[in-house]
Design a protein around this motif. Structure first.
Motif, PDB file in Angstrom:
ATOM      1  N   ARG A 276       1.184   6.862   1.427  1.00 33.92           N
ATOM      2  CA  ARG A 276       0.481   8.069   1.885  1.00 33.92           C
ATOM      3  C   ARG A 276      -0.601   7.860   2.426  1.00 33.92           C
ATOM      4  N   TRP A 277      -1.524   6.903   1.477  1.00 39.79           N
ATOM      5  CA  TRP A 277      -2.945   5.764   1.809  1.00 39.79           C
ATOM      6  C   TRP A 277      -2.547   5.559   3.655  1.00 39.79           C
ATOM      7  N   GLU A 278      -2.034   5.033   3.761  1.00 40.56           N
ATOM      8  CA  GLU A 278      -1.315   4.263   5.093  1.00 40.56           C
ATOM      9  C   GLU A 278      -1.839   5.316   6.190  1.00 40.56           C
TER      10      GLU A 278
ATOM     11  N   ILE B 290       0.710  -1.550  -0.359  1.00 39.59           N
ATOM     12  CA  ILE B 290       0.198  -0.307   0.141  1.00 39.59           C
ATOM     13  C   ILE B 290       0.889   1.149  -0.195  1.00 39.59           C
ATOM     14  N   ASP B 291       0.328   2.573  -0.471  1.00 32.03           N
ATOM     15  CA  ASP B 291       0.986   3.542  -0.857  1.00 32.03           C
ATOM     16  C   ASP B 291       0.989   3.937   0.764  1.00 32.03           C
TER      17      ASP B 291
ATOM     18  N   LEU C 152      -3.463   8.024   5.650  1.00 29.48           N
ATOM     19  CA  LEU C 152      -5.060   8.201   5.929  1.00 29.48           C
ATOM     20  C   LEU C 152      -5.511   7.408   6.852  1.00 29.48           C
ATOM     21  N   ARG C 153      -5.148   6.417   6.769  1.00 30.87           N
ATOM     22  CA  ARG C 153      -5.342   4.866   7.149  1.00 30.87           C
ATOM     23  C   ARG C 153      -5.785   5.448   8.708  1.00 30.87           C
TER      24      ARG C 153
END
Length: 178
Positions: free
Chosen positions: A168-170, A165-166, A172-173
Protein backbone atom coordinates in the motif's frame (compact mmCIF):
# COMPACT_ATOMS: atom_id res chain seq x y z
CA UNK A 1 18.95 11.60 57.61
CA UNK A 2 20.88 11.11 60.84
CA UNK A 3 24.05 11.50 58.82
CA UNK A 4 23.12 15.10 57.94
CA UNK A 5 23.16 16.21 61.59
CA UNK A 6 26.92 16.67 61.39
CA UNK A 7 26.42 19.50 58.88
CA UNK A 8 25.05 21.90 61.47
CA UNK A 9 26.91 24.91 62.82
CA UNK A 10 25.99 25.96 66.38
CA UNK A 11 26.54 29.72 66.15
CA UNK A 12 24.77 30.91 69.32
CA UNK A 13 27.78 30.37 71.61
CA UNK A 14 30.36 31.84 69.23
CA UNK A 15 32.02 35.21 69.82
CA UNK A 16 31.86 37.93 67.18
CA UNK A 17 34.51 37.43 64.51
CA UNK A 18 35.64 34.72 62.11
CA UNK A 19 35.33 31.00 62.81
CA UNK A 20 36.37 28.11 60.54
CA UNK A 21 34.63 24.75 60.13
CA UNK A 22 35.49 21.71 57.99
CA UNK A 23 33.08 19.10 56.69
CA UNK A 24 33.76 15.88 54.78
CA UNK A 25 31.28 15.01 52.05
CA UNK A 26 31.12 11.46 50.72
CA UNK A 27 28.72 8.81 49.43
CA UNK A 28 26.75 8.76 52.73
CA UNK A 29 25.95 12.45 52.24
CA UNK A 30 24.62 11.93 48.70
CA UNK A 31 22.66 8.82 49.74
CA UNK A 32 20.54 11.09 51.97
CA UNK A 33 19.20 12.80 48.82
CA UNK A 34 17.19 10.39 46.69
CA UNK A 35 17.18 12.41 43.45
CA UNK A 36 20.73 13.76 43.57
CA UNK A 37 22.57 14.11 40.27
CA UNK A 38 25.78 13.23 42.09
CA UNK A 39 25.74 9.78 43.68
CA UNK A 40 29.28 9.61 45.06
CA UNK A 41 32.20 11.87 45.77
CA UNK A 42 35.06 12.74 48.04
CA UNK A 43 34.90 16.42 48.98
CA UNK A 44 36.06 18.70 51.74
CA UNK A 45 34.03 21.80 52.52
CA UNK A 46 35.76 24.58 54.40
CA UNK A 47 33.28 27.07 55.80
CA UNK A 48 34.36 30.41 57.18
CA UNK A 49 31.68 31.95 59.38
CA UNK A 50 31.96 35.62 60.21
CA UNK A 51 29.63 36.43 63.09
CA UNK A 52 28.33 39.95 63.54
CA UNK A 53 25.65 41.29 65.84
CA UNK A 54 22.62 40.67 63.59
CA UNK A 55 24.24 38.93 60.65
CA UNK A 56 26.28 35.88 59.72
CA UNK A 57 28.45 35.80 56.60
CA UNK A 58 29.43 32.34 55.37
CA UNK A 59 32.11 31.67 52.77
CA UNK A 60 32.12 28.15 51.32
CA UNK A 61 35.19 26.61 49.69
CA UNK A 62 34.38 23.11 48.45
CA UNK A 63 37.19 21.07 46.86
CA UNK A 64 37.44 17.45 45.78
CA UNK A 65 36.01 15.13 43.18
CA UNK A 66 32.57 13.81 42.32
CA UNK A 67 31.46 10.77 40.37
CA UNK A 68 29.77 11.61 37.08
CA UNK A 69 28.42 9.55 34.20
CA UNK A 70 29.55 10.48 30.69
CA UNK A 71 26.66 11.46 28.42
CA UNK A 72 28.49 10.07 25.38
CA UNK A 73 29.77 6.64 26.45
CA UNK A 74 27.94 6.13 29.80
CA UNK A 75 31.24 5.54 31.61
CA UNK A 76 31.39 6.55 35.27
CA UNK A 77 34.41 8.63 36.23
CA UNK A 78 35.68 10.94 38.96
CA UNK A 79 35.74 14.60 38.03
CA UNK A 80 37.55 17.32 40.00
CA UNK A 81 35.37 20.12 41.34
CA UNK A 82 36.05 23.47 42.94
CA UNK A 83 33.29 25.69 44.34
CA UNK A 84 33.43 29.07 46.08
CA UNK A 85 30.16 30.53 47.35
CA UNK A 86 28.99 33.11 49.86
CA UNK A 87 25.71 33.51 51.71
CA UNK A 88 24.39 36.02 54.24
CA UNK A 89 22.25 34.92 57.16
CA UNK A 90 19.95 37.54 58.67
CA UNK A 91 17.87 37.25 61.82
CA UNK A 92 14.33 38.53 62.28
CA UNK A 93 11.54 38.31 64.86
CA UNK A 94 8.88 38.17 62.17
CA UNK A 95 7.67 34.96 60.57
CA UNK A 96 9.61 35.47 57.37
CA UNK A 97 10.52 32.69 54.96
CA UNK A 98 11.58 34.68 51.89
CA UNK A 99 15.05 33.22 51.40
CA UNK A 100 16.97 34.19 48.28
CA UNK A 101 20.10 32.84 46.63
CA UNK A 102 22.32 35.17 48.63
CA UNK A 103 20.32 35.80 51.82
CA UNK A 104 19.00 33.22 54.26
CA UNK A 105 16.51 34.36 56.92
CA UNK A 106 16.49 32.75 60.38
CA UNK A 107 14.48 33.44 63.51
CA UNK A 108 16.27 35.21 66.37
CA UNK A 109 15.49 32.16 68.51
CA UNK A 110 17.49 29.81 66.23
CA UNK A 111 20.79 28.67 67.67
CA UNK A 112 22.28 26.57 64.86
CA UNK A 113 22.50 26.68 61.09
CA UNK A 114 21.97 23.55 58.99
CA UNK A 115 24.18 23.85 55.90
CA UNK A 116 23.55 20.37 54.45
CA UNK A 117 20.96 21.69 51.98
CA UNK A 118 23.30 24.50 50.90
CA UNK A 119 26.18 22.09 50.31
CA UNK A 120 23.89 19.78 48.34
CA UNK A 121 22.68 22.63 46.12
CA UNK A 122 26.15 24.08 45.51
CA UNK A 123 27.57 20.69 44.49
CA UNK A 124 24.68 19.71 42.21
CA UNK A 125 24.63 23.13 40.55
CA UNK A 126 28.33 22.78 39.78
CA UNK A 127 27.73 19.68 37.66
CA UNK A 128 28.13 20.60 33.98
CA UNK A 129 25.01 20.55 31.82
CA UNK A 130 26.69 18.17 29.36
CA UNK A 131 29.06 15.67 30.99
CA UNK A 132 31.87 14.25 28.87
CA UNK A 133 34.62 12.17 30.42
CA UNK A 134 37.17 13.59 27.95
CA UNK A 135 36.41 17.15 29.11
CA UNK A 136 35.66 16.84 32.83
CA UNK A 137 37.88 13.85 33.66
CA UNK A 138 41.63 13.89 34.07
CA UNK A 139 43.31 11.99 31.24
CA UNK A 140 40.22 9.88 30.58
CA UNK A 141 38.98 8.90 27.13
CA UNK A 142 35.51 7.73 26.16
CA UNK A 143 35.03 3.97 26.13
CA UNK A 144 35.87 2.89 22.53
CA UNK A 145 33.73 -0.29 22.75
CA UNK A 146 30.65 1.75 23.67
CA UNK A 147 31.34 4.32 20.96
CA UNK A 148 31.68 1.49 18.43
CA UNK A 149 28.20 0.28 19.34
CA UNK A 150 26.76 3.71 18.53
CA UNK A 151 28.45 3.93 15.13
CA UNK A 152 28.08 0.29 14.00
CA UNK A 153 26.33 -0.64 10.77
CA UNK A 154 22.81 -2.04 11.07
CA UNK A 155 22.53 -5.81 10.85
CA UNK A 156 21.56 -7.42 7.58
CA UNK A 157 18.24 -8.56 9.12
CA UNK A 158 17.36 -4.96 9.92
CA UNK A 159 18.20 -3.97 6.34
CA UNK A 160 15.93 -6.74 5.02
CA UNK A 161 13.07 -5.50 7.20
CA UNK A 162 13.52 -2.01 5.79
CA UNK A 163 13.54 -3.38 2.22
CA UNK A 164 10.21 -5.21 2.70
CA UNK A 165 7.71 -2.42 2.16
CA UNK A 166 3.97 -2.71 2.53
CA UNK A 167 2.47 -2.73 -1.01
CA UNK A 168 0.00 0.00 0.00
CA UNK A 169 2.89 2.34 0.79
CA UNK A 170 4.59 1.39 -2.47
CA UNK A 171 1.44 2.43 -4.35
CA UNK A 172 1.51 5.78 -2.56
CA UNK A 173 5.14 6.30 -3.57
CA UNK A 174 4.15 5.82 -7.20
CA UNK A 175 1.55 8.57 -6.84
CA UNK A 176 4.15 10.87 -5.35
CA UNK A 177 6.57 10.26 -8.23
CA UNK A 178 3.97 11.20 -10.90
Amino acid sequence: MKHLKQYRIPFSGLNAGKHNFEFDINKKFFDCYEHSIVKDGNLKAEVELQKQENLLILHFDIQGEIQLTCDTCLKEFMSPISIQERILVKFTDEDWTDNTEEVLILSKSDHELDIAELLYEYINLAVPYIVKCEEQGQGIQCDPEMLALFTSEPDSEEQKEEEIIDPRWEALRNIKNN
